[in-house]
Motif scaffolding. Structure first.
Motif, PDB file in Angstrom:
ATOM      1  N   ASN A   1       0.830  -1.212   0.000  1.00 39.38           N
ATOM      2  CA  ASN A   1       0.000   0.000   0.000  1.00 39.38           C
ATOM      3  C   ASN A   1       0.859   1.254   0.000  1.00 39.38           C
ATOM      4  OD1 ASN A   1      -2.418  -1.382  -0.060  1.00 39.38           O
ATOM      5  ND2 ASN A   1      -2.680  -1.356   2.165  1.00 39.38           N
ATOM      6  N   LEU A   2       1.883   1.250   0.845  1.00 41.66           N
ATOM      7  CA  LEU A   2       2.782   2.399   0.923  1.00 41.66           C
ATOM      8  C   LEU A   2       3.500   2.614  -0.403  1.00 41.66           C
ATOM      9  CD1 LEU A   2       4.119   4.619   2.597  1.00 41.66           C
ATOM     10  CD2 LEU A   2       5.802   2.928   3.333  1.00 41.66           C
ATOM     11  N   LEU A   3       3.968   1.541  -0.998  1.00 39.28           N
ATOM     12  CA  LEU A   3       4.661   1.629  -2.284  1.00 39.28           C
ATOM     13  C   LEU A   3       3.735   2.162  -3.368  1.00 39.28           C
ATOM     14  CD1 LEU A   3       7.442   1.120  -3.406  1.00 39.28           C
ATOM     15  CD2 LEU A   3       6.754  -1.220  -3.914  1.00 39.28           C
ATOM     16  N   ASN A   4       2.494   1.690  -3.393  1.00 40.28           N
ATOM     17  CA  ASN A   4       1.512   2.188  -4.366  1.00 40.28           C
ATOM     18  C   ASN A   4       1.251   3.684  -4.158  1.00 40.28           C
ATOM     19  OD1 ASN A   4       1.210  -0.280  -5.643  1.00 40.28           O
ATOM     20  ND2 ASN A   4      -0.508  -0.904  -4.362  1.00 40.28           N
ATOM     21  N   ASN A   5       1.141   4.097  -2.905  1.00 38.51           N
ATOM     22  CA  ASN A   5       0.950   5.524  -2.609  1.00 38.51           C
ATOM     23  C   ASN A   5       2.148   6.356  -3.070  1.00 38.51           C
ATOM     24  OD1 ASN A   5      -1.552   5.072  -1.460  1.00 38.51           O
ATOM     25  ND2 ASN A   5      -0.779   5.041   0.639  1.00 38.51           N
ATOM     26  N   MET A   6       3.347   5.808  -2.890  1.00 38.41           N
ATOM     27  CA  MET A   6       4.553   6.521  -3.317  1.00 38.41           C
ATOM     28  C   MET A   6       4.575   6.682  -4.834  1.00 38.41           C
ATOM     29  SD  MET A   6       7.210   4.715  -0.651  1.00 38.41           S
ATOM     30  CE  MET A   6       8.709   5.319  -1.394  1.00 38.41           C
ATOM     31  N   VAL A   7       4.187   5.626  -5.548  1.00 38.70           N
ATOM     32  CA  VAL A   7       4.145   5.681  -7.014  1.00 38.70           C
ATOM     33  C   VAL A   7       3.113   6.717  -7.461  1.00 38.70           C
ATOM     34  CG1 VAL A   7       3.504   4.376  -9.088  1.00 38.70           C
ATOM     35  CG2 VAL A   7       5.021   3.345  -7.386  1.00 38.70           C
ATOM     36  N   GLN A   8       1.941   6.708  -6.842  1.00 39.10           N
ATOM     37  CA  GLN A   8       0.894   7.676  -7.187  1.00 39.10           C
ATOM     38  C   GLN A   8       1.358   9.106  -6.920  1.00 39.10           C
ATOM     39  OE1 GLN A   8      -2.523   6.423  -4.932  1.00 39.10           O
ATOM     40  NE2 GLN A   8      -3.168   4.928  -6.469  1.00 39.10           N
ATOM     41  N   SER A   9       2.039   9.313  -5.805  1.00 45.66           N
ATOM     42  CA  SER A   9       2.538  10.649  -5.480  1.00 45.66           C
ATOM     43  C   SER A   9       3.575  11.108  -6.498  1.00 45.66           C
ATOM     44  CB  SER A   9       3.140  10.671  -4.076  1.00 45.66           C
ATOM     45  OG  SER A   9       2.145  10.468  -3.113  1.00 45.66           O
ATOM     46  N   ASN A  10       4.444  10.192  -6.906  1.00 47.20           N
ATOM     47  CA  ASN A  10       5.441  10.547  -7.921  1.00 47.20           C
ATOM     48  C   ASN A  10       4.786  10.850  -9.259  1.00 47.20           C
ATOM     49  OD1 ASN A  10       7.931  10.591  -6.548  1.00 47.20           O
ATOM     50  ND2 ASN A  10       7.953   8.356  -6.496  1.00 47.20           N
ATOM     51  N   GLU A  11       3.737  10.121  -9.590  1.00 47.83           N
ATOM     52  CA  GLU A  11       3.006  10.396 -10.827  1.00 47.83           C
ATOM     53  C   GLU A  11       2.344  11.775 -10.767  1.00 47.83           C
ATOM     54  OE1 GLU A  11       0.399   7.014 -11.257  1.00 47.83           O
ATOM     55  OE2 GLU A  11       1.990   5.777 -12.121  1.00 47.83           O
ATOM     56  N   LYS A  12       1.797  12.137  -9.609  1.00 47.44           N
ATOM     57  CA  LYS A  12       1.199  13.464  -9.437  1.00 47.44           C
ATOM     58  C   LYS A  12       2.253  14.554  -9.619  1.00 47.44           C
ATOM     59  CE  LYS A  12      -2.381  12.356  -6.027  1.00 47.44           C
ATOM     60  NZ  LYS A  12      -2.763  12.543  -4.613  1.00 47.44           N
ATOM     61  N   ARG A  13       3.421  14.325  -9.041  1.00 41.73           N
ATOM     62  CA  ARG A  13       4.503  15.315  -9.169  1.00 41.73           C
ATOM     63  C   ARG A  13       4.950  15.458 -10.617  1.00 41.73           C
ATOM     64  NH1 ARG A  13       9.162  14.781  -4.885  1.00 41.73           N
ATOM     65  NH2 ARG A  13       9.669  16.803  -5.745  1.00 41.73           N
ATOM     66  N   LEU A  14       5.016  14.350 -11.329  1.00 45.89           N
ATOM     67  CA  LEU A  14       5.398  14.390 -12.739  1.00 45.89           C
ATOM     68  C   LEU A  14       4.353  15.143 -13.558  1.00 45.89           C
ATOM     69  CD1 LEU A  14       7.311  13.634 -15.015  1.00 45.89           C
ATOM     70  CD2 LEU A  14       6.105  11.445 -15.187  1.00 45.89           C
ATOM     71  N   GLN A  15       3.073  14.846 -13.316  1.00 44.07           N
ATOM     72  CA  GLN A  15       1.996  15.571 -14.015  1.00 44.07           C
ATOM     73  C   GLN A  15       2.060  17.060 -13.701  1.00 44.07           C
ATOM     74  OE1 GLN A  15      -1.544  13.588 -12.682  1.00 44.07           O
ATOM     75  NE2 GLN A  15      -1.331  11.886 -14.105  1.00 44.07           N
ATOM     76  N   LEU A  16       2.300  17.388 -12.448  1.00 45.04           N
ATOM     77  CA  LEU A  16       2.410  18.789 -12.045  1.00 45.04           C
ATOM     78  C   LEU A  16       3.562  19.464 -12.782  1.00 45.04           C
ATOM     79  CD1 LEU A  16       1.537  21.116 -10.122  1.00 45.04           C
ATOM     80  CD2 LEU A  16       3.161  20.184  -8.466  1.00 45.04           C
ATOM     81  N   TYR A  17       4.710  18.795 -12.857  1.00 45.36           N
ATOM     82  CA  TYR A  17       5.873  19.358 -13.533  1.00 45.36           C
ATOM     83  C   TYR A  17       5.610  19.540 -15.028  1.00 45.36           C
ATOM     84  CZ  TYR A  17      10.589  20.104 -15.211  1.00 45.36           C
ATOM     85  OH  TYR A  17      11.694  20.655 -15.821  1.00 45.36           O
ATOM     86  N   ASN A  18       4.995  18.537 -15.643  1.00 43.13           N
ATOM     87  CA  ASN A  18       4.698  18.631 -17.078  1.00 43.13           C
ATOM     88  C   ASN A  18       3.760  19.800 -17.377  1.00 43.13           C
ATOM     89  OD1 ASN A  18       6.342  16.461 -17.691  1.00 43.13           O
ATOM     90  ND2 ASN A  18       4.683  14.990 -17.687  1.00 43.13           N
ATOM     91  N   GLN A  19       2.750  19.989 -16.537  1.00 40.91           N
ATOM     92  CA  GLN A  19       1.830  21.112 -16.712  1.00 40.91           C
ATOM     93  C   GLN A  19       2.554  22.443 -16.500  1.00 40.91           C
ATOM     94  OE1 GLN A  19      -1.432  20.993 -17.851  1.00 40.91           O
ATOM     95  NE2 GLN A  19      -1.024  23.173 -18.045  1.00 40.91           N
TER      96      GLN A  19
END
Length: 144
Positions: free
Chosen positions: A85-103
């Motif tokens: 669960n923690l690992l999945n949350n970390m992946v999701q958070s990194n994906e959010k950060r990547l989307q934020l950076y791309n935008q």
């Protein structure tokens, strides 16, 4: 009379600088550093800083959220399920950060040239390096 106003202005600015926290001082220095490196026109600056500040706030919030997720974890008591669960949350958070950076990059491309975006990234890296070197220097002096 003008000299009096200038002296008063300098005094007020000095008091403001001393009243700032360390984080505010670092942020002020970073803004000055980036401003100098980017050499933005007045029009570019008016559009750039709101986008930059919004990105920084959102990115900091995501980083704090990620840090909070990992903070209270006892690795010795962590089950495989909890770790997943923690690992999945970390992946999701990194994906959010990547989307934020791309935008963020998309938004910046609308107001400043790509070359200035590259200069911005390098300036942020240089500032971080300079800050870390200053930190090491001060703590080295403290240990003597």
């Amino acid at each position: 009379m003008k000299k009096g106003y200038i002296i008063l202005l300098i005094a007020l600015c000095s008091v403001n600088v001393f009243a700032q926290t360390k984080d505010e001082k670092v942020k002020t220095l970073k803004i000055a550093f980036i401003t100098e490196k980017l050499d933005l026109s007045k029009s570019e600056a008016q559009k750039f800083w709101p986008i930059y500040n919004a990105y920084e706030e959102e990115n900091d919030a995501l980083r704090d959220e990620m840090r909070a997720q990992r903070k209270d974890i006892n690795l010795n008591d962590l089950s495989e399920s909890e770790a997943n669960n923690l690992l999945n949350n970390m992946v999701q958070s990194n994906e959010k950060r990547l989307q934020l950076y791309n935008q963020y990059v998309k938004d910046l491309k609308k107001i400043i040239p790509a070359k200035k975006i590259i200069i911005l990234k390098k300036s942020e890296d240089d500032f971080r390096k300079k800050l870390f070197e200053e930190y090491k220097k001060r703590h080295k002096d403290d240990k003597k």
